[in-house]
Design a protein around this motif. Structure first.
Motif, PDB file in Angstrom:
ATOM      1  N   THR A 104      12.783   4.762   3.426  1.00 13.66           N
ATOM      2  CA  THR A 104      13.378   3.853   4.411  1.00 13.66           C
ATOM      3  C   THR A 104      12.304   2.993   5.066  1.00 13.66           C
ATOM      4  OG1 THR A 104      15.102   5.492   4.763  1.00 13.66           O
ATOM      5  CG2 THR A 104      14.950   3.725   6.381  1.00 13.66           C
ATOM      6  N   LEU A 105      11.140   3.560   5.341  1.00 12.64           N
ATOM      7  CA  LEU A 105      10.036   2.763   5.886  1.00 12.64           C
ATOM      8  C   LEU A 105       9.599   1.696   4.889  1.00 12.64           C
ATOM      9  CD1 LEU A 105       7.870   5.461   7.682  1.00 12.64           C
ATOM     10  CD2 LEU A 105       9.115   3.565   8.758  1.00 12.64           C
ATOM     11  N   HIS A 106       9.600   2.044   3.609  1.00 10.00           N
ATOM     12  CA  HIS A 106       9.271   1.088   2.557  1.00 10.00           C
ATOM     13  C   HIS A 106      10.258  -0.079   2.592  1.00 10.00           C
ATOM     14  CE1 HIS A 106       9.729  -0.204  -1.737  1.00 10.00           C
ATOM     15  NE2 HIS A 106       8.437  -0.357  -1.575  1.00 10.00           N
ATOM     16  N   CYS A 107      11.522   0.253   2.681  1.00 13.07           N
ATOM     17  CA  CYS A 107      12.581  -0.758   2.757  1.00 13.07           C
ATOM     18  C   CYS A 107      12.435  -1.597   4.025  1.00 13.07           C
ATOM     19  CB  CYS A 107      13.937  -0.059   2.717  1.00 13.07           C
ATOM     20  SG  CYS A 107      15.347  -1.150   2.932  1.00 13.07           S
ATOM     21  N   LEU A 108      12.230  -0.916   5.135  1.00 14.47           N
ATOM     22  CA  LEU A 108      12.098  -1.601   6.423  1.00 14.47           C
ATOM     23  C   LEU A 108      10.927  -2.579   6.416  1.00 14.47           C
ATOM     24  CD1 LEU A 108      12.956  -1.911   9.403  1.00 14.47           C
ATOM     25  CD2 LEU A 108      11.380  -0.043   9.929  1.00 14.47           C
ATOM     26  N   GLY A 110      17.407  -4.097  16.315  1.00 19.05           N
ATOM     27  CA  GLY A 110      18.193  -4.090  15.084  1.00 19.05           C
ATOM     28  C   GLY A 110      17.488  -3.327  13.975  1.00 19.05           C
ATOM     29  N   PHE A 111      16.180  -3.523  13.845  1.00 13.38           N
ATOM     30  CA  PHE A 111      15.412  -2.775  12.842  1.00 13.38           C
ATOM     31  C   PHE A 111      15.459  -1.275  13.129  1.00 13.38           C
ATOM     32  CE2 PHE A 111      12.437  -6.609  12.038  1.00 13.38           C
ATOM     33  CZ  PHE A 111      13.248  -7.070  11.018  1.00 13.38           C
ATOM     34  N   ALA A 112      15.327  -0.898  14.389  1.00 17.56           N
ATOM     35  CA  ALA A 112      15.327   0.527  14.751  1.00 17.56           C
ATOM     36  C   ALA A 112      16.668   1.184  14.411  1.00 17.56           C
ATOM     37  CB  ALA A 112      15.004   0.699  16.236  1.00 17.56           C
ATOM     38  N   VAL A 113      17.760   0.542  14.789  1.00 18.44           N
ATOM     39  CA  VAL A 113      19.084   1.098  14.498  1.00 18.44           C
ATOM     40  C   VAL A 113      19.328   1.098  12.986  1.00 18.44           C
ATOM     41  CG1 VAL A 113      21.570   0.777  14.814  1.00 18.44           C
ATOM     42  CG2 VAL A 113      20.017   0.477  16.750  1.00 18.44           C
ATOM     43  N   ALA A 114      18.931   0.029  12.307  1.00 18.62           N
ATOM     44  CA  ALA A 114      19.098  -0.038  10.855  1.00 18.62           C
ATOM     45  C   ALA A 114      18.324   1.088  10.171  1.00 18.62           C
ATOM     46  CB  ALA A 114      18.637  -1.398  10.329  1.00 18.62           C
ATOM     47  N   MET A 128       0.815  -1.180   0.000  1.00 16.08           N
ATOM     48  CA  MET A 128       0.000   0.000   0.000  1.00 16.08           C
ATOM     49  C   MET A 128       0.862   1.248   0.000  1.00 16.08           C
ATOM     50  SD  MET A 128      -1.754   0.312   3.709  1.00 16.08           S
ATOM     51  CE  MET A 128      -0.674   0.158   5.042  1.00 16.08           C
ATOM     52  N   TRP A 129       1.874   1.370   0.836  1.00 17.31           N
ATOM     53  CA  TRP A 129       2.719   2.572   0.824  1.00 17.31           C
ATOM     54  C   TRP A 129       3.583   2.582  -0.409  1.00 17.31           C
ATOM     55  CZ3 TRP A 129       6.523   5.638   0.131  1.00 17.31           C
ATOM     56  CH2 TRP A 129       7.801   5.379   0.466  1.00 17.31           C
ATOM     57  N   ALA A 130       3.813   1.412  -0.976  1.00 19.11           N
ATOM     58  CA  ALA A 130       4.668   1.338  -2.159  1.00 19.11           C
ATOM     59  C   ALA A 130       4.110   2.158  -3.323  1.00 19.11           C
ATOM     60  CB  ALA A 130       4.832  -0.115  -2.599  1.00 19.11           C
ATOM     61  N   MET A 131       2.796   2.456  -3.298  1.00 20.22           N
ATOM     62  CA  MET A 131       2.200   3.237  -4.365  1.00 20.22           C
ATOM     63  C   MET A 131       2.363   4.734  -4.126  1.00 20.22           C
ATOM     64  SD  MET A 131      -1.249   1.095  -5.193  1.00 20.22           S
ATOM     65  CE  MET A 131      -1.941   1.320  -3.572  1.00 20.22           C
ATOM     66  N   ASP A 132       2.748   5.144  -2.929  1.00 23.60           N
ATOM     67  CA  ASP A 132       2.832   6.560  -2.601  1.00 23.60           C
ATOM     68  C   ASP A 132       4.222   7.098  -2.914  1.00 23.60           C
ATOM     69  OD1 ASP A 132       2.462   9.099  -1.600  1.00 23.60           O
ATOM     70  OD2 ASP A 132       2.711   8.493   0.496  1.00 23.60           O
ATOM     71  N   TRP A 157      13.870  15.120   4.221  1.00 20.70           N
ATOM     72  CA  TRP A 157      13.900  14.025   5.192  1.00 20.70           C
ATOM     73  C   TRP A 157      12.619  13.213   5.102  1.00 20.70           C
ATOM     74  CZ3 TRP A 157      17.765  11.762   7.271  1.00 20.70           C
ATOM     75  CH2 TRP A 157      18.959  12.459   7.477  1.00 20.70           C
ATOM     76  N   GLY A 158      11.502  13.868   4.806  1.00 22.29           N
ATOM     77  CA  GLY A 158      10.239  13.134   4.676  1.00 22.29           C
ATOM     78  C   GLY A 158      10.296  12.092   3.583  1.00 22.29           C
ATOM     79  N   THR A 159      10.878  12.455   2.450  1.00 25.55           N
ATOM     80  CA  THR A 159      11.027  11.524   1.344  1.00 25.55           C
ATOM     81  C   THR A 159      11.958  10.380   1.733  1.00 25.55           C
ATOM     82  OG1 THR A 159      10.668  13.289  -0.257  1.00 25.55           O
ATOM     83  CG2 THR A 159      11.757  11.311  -1.066  1.00 25.55           C
TER      84      THR A 159
END
Length: 161
Positions: free
Chosen positions: A28-32, A132-136, A1-5, A21-23
């Motif tokens: 990064t959220l998409h990747c995560l 680990g996810f948070a630091v990554a 769903m976010w992948a379309m935004d 930074w928003g972009t």
């Protein structure tokens, strides 16, 4: 769903200036998201099959890449790109981001005492994984910001929307 935004900040990426930074956070959220789904699924499968640490980690990392790439791939396919070009876009968009995310995340898990031997029902397993996810995320977001600002990484996806 976010992948379309993928609608924010086109001008700044296309002209080679700094990305917002928003972009970078959205990329990064998409990747995560892809990494987390793949990695958790790999850990669950490896643990359920009573595999050792190495094969479980290899499966988890492989699935993290698979899910990370697939989110971008499906988004650009929906945008009308053919399969071969869509694969090239997904590889260009996500390889560095997923690689950094996986290196950092897995290093933290490997370096957390007892985490590699923890079971899915152990708090240590989940705290090491989520930590680990948070630091990554914190390390990967500036990498993505830098890449997007230079028209690389996730910026290539925006050219196809």
């Amino acid at each position: 769903m976010w992948a379309m935004d993928h609608t924010h900040g086109h001008d700044e990426r296309q002209h080679g200036t700094a990305a917002s930074w928003g972009t970078a956070v959205k990329a990064t959220l998409h990747c995560l998201t892809g990494c987390a789904i793949g990695e958790i699924l790999g850990m669950v499968i490896g643990t359920a099959l009573d595999w050792g640490n190495l094969p479980t980690m290899v499966l988890a990392i492989g699935l993290a890449f698979l899910f990370g790439y697939s989110f971008t791939l499906f988004a650009v396919l929906r945008a009308g790109l053919g399969l071969k070009p869509a694969i090239r876009v997904a590889l260009a968009a996500d390889t560095v981001s997923i690689t950094v995310m996986e290196l950092v995340d897995n290093a933290i898990i490997a370096l957390t005492p007892g985490a590699m031997d923890a079971h899915l029902t152990d708090t240590l397993f989940w705290s090491a994984l989520l930590g680990g996810f948070a630091v990554a995320f914190l390390i990967t977001a500036p990498v993505n910001k830098w890449m997007i600002g230079r028209g690389k990484g996730h910026a290539v996806v925006h050219a196809h929307h």
